[in-house]
Design an enzyme around this catalytic site. Structure first.
Site: not given
Ligand code: DCP
Ligand code: CA
Ligand code: CA
Length: 350
Positions: A101-102, A4
């Site tokens: 992203d995963e 991720d």
């Molecule tokens: N995303 C979004 N709205 C949300 C959750 C996520 O638009 N409520 C989008 C933005 C994030 C992407 O999806 O960058 C991936 O979500 P993740 O849950 O994997 O979160 P992040 O990658 O941003 O953070 P982390 O470092 O906790 O994985």
């Molecule tokens: Ca992420």
């Molecule tokens: Ca993710």
């Protein structure tokens, strides 16, 4: 393994804009606190102020008015995502893209044991940093369920290896909300039964869980014991893969048009590779300066996955459209897709 990316949208923006050491919030326009809409994500500097995904952007502004606020550029993140999947695919026997992203990676054929798997994970992180200037967190476990929870437990930049004999100890202390699919509502319902950790869930009577939660209860029982038999499967949904681009200035120059077409062909090829697709149709789209639009396509004798097949056919298809009028926009498309590994059965009558 489950990989991720860390603070994905914000990390990509930071990289593209050369920002570092400042809070970055990606989402709706804050309009000095009057903005509507929500935070998509933010980097860890912004998280230190309490900003979180899904929070109203006005609240994020109140918490951290000095942050760099950026709009969501989904196309950019999708392009980066495709390159990331391509990188991961090289390290996996099978790859299951689980989100932008995963992904899950089956590495059981190429890793002798869990230490070998850890080395693969370390190598991937190094490559991700070197080639994409991005960090990711990785969970290594005997199955997808535990791998996903493991990748989430050391962020950013962590590698968490949970060997089979350690699954129980890893799960036990975690709150039930760490189980995928357990939201606030279910968490509350479980709490009413006196269950707040996964260990407590594992100790609960299976038939009581089924009586209370139905099918979901059975899954709770299995998941809390770290049981997950699902395979890493290369999903395949896209019907076609295409890229288009508009020239900054309409062009009548054949060489410029051909060069642009090659670039699009490369992007389409990378995308097809990243998603494990083979194609049998290659097409182009031409839009002239006066917005007259044409498409043309050619079906190959059998499914292909090589760049040459896209480039060669796209250039051939473009020829009759050159030298007529100035071109505004070009597109390249592959269709008639199948998943890698299926070509033997499907390609036979091709
Ligand atoms: N995303 C979004 N709205 C949300 C959750 C996520 O638009 N409520 C989008 C933005 C994030 C992407 O999806 O960058 C991936 O979500 P993740 O849950 O994997 O979160 P992040 O990658 O941003 O953070 P982390 O470092 O906790 O994985
Ligand atoms: Ca992420
Ligand atoms: Ca993710």
């Amino acid at each position: 393994m489950h990989v991720d990316m860390d603070y994905f949208f914000a990390a990509v923006e930071q990289r593209e804009r050369g920002i570092s050491g400042k809070p970055v919030i990606v989402g709706a326009d804050p309009k000095h606190g009057k903005g509507r809409g929500v935070v998509s994500t933010c980097n860890y500097e912004a998280r230190a102020f309490g900003v979180r995904s899904g929070m109203p952007i006005s609240r994020a502004y109140a918490l951290c008015p000095g942050a760099v606020f950026l709009p969501v550029n989904f196309e950019l993140y999708e392009r980066v995502s495709e390159r990331i999947m391509l990188l991961l695919r090289r390290h996996a026997d099978a790859l299951e893209i689980a989100g932008i992203d995963e992904a899950y990676l089956d590495v059981s054929a190429r890793a002798k044991d869990f230490d070998g798997a850890r080395r693969i994970a370390e190598g991937m992180q190094r490559e991700m940093l070197g080639q994409e200037a991005l960090t990711c967190s990785i969970g290594v476990a005997p199955n997808k369920l535990v791998a996903k929870m493991a990748s989430d437990s050391k962020k950013p930049g962590g590698i968490t290896v949970v060997k089979p004999e350690a699954v129980r100890a890893f799960l036990e202390p975690l709150p039930v909300c760490r189980l995928p699919g357990v939201g606030a509502k279910t968490e509350q319902a479980l709490k009413q039964q006196g269950i707040s950790t996964i260990g407590q869930l594992a100790a609960a009577d299976a038939s009581a869980l089924v009586a209370r939660f139905g099918k979901m209860g059975l899954w709770f029982h299995q998941a809390s014991h770290g049981v997950d038999e699902s395979a890493v499967t290369e999903r395949y949904e896209a019907k076609s893969i295409s890229r288009e681009s508009t020239f900054d200035e309409d062009t009548g120059d054949a060489a410029v048009a051909e060069e642009a077409l090659r670039k699009l062909a490369k992007e389409v090829h990378a995308s097809a590779l990243a998603s494990g697709a083979l194609f049998k149709t290659v097409g182009i789209k031409v839009r002239y300066a006066d917005f007259e639009e044409h498409t043309a396509a050619r079906t190959l004798r059998s499914h292909a996955d090589d760049y040459g097949a896209i480039e060669g056919n796209a250039l051939q298809l473009l020829k009759p459209f050159l030298g007529r009028k100035k071109i505004r926009k070009l597109g390249v498309r592959v269709a008639n897709l199948i998943k890698r590994g299926e070509q033997k059965t499907i390609g036979e009558y091709g």
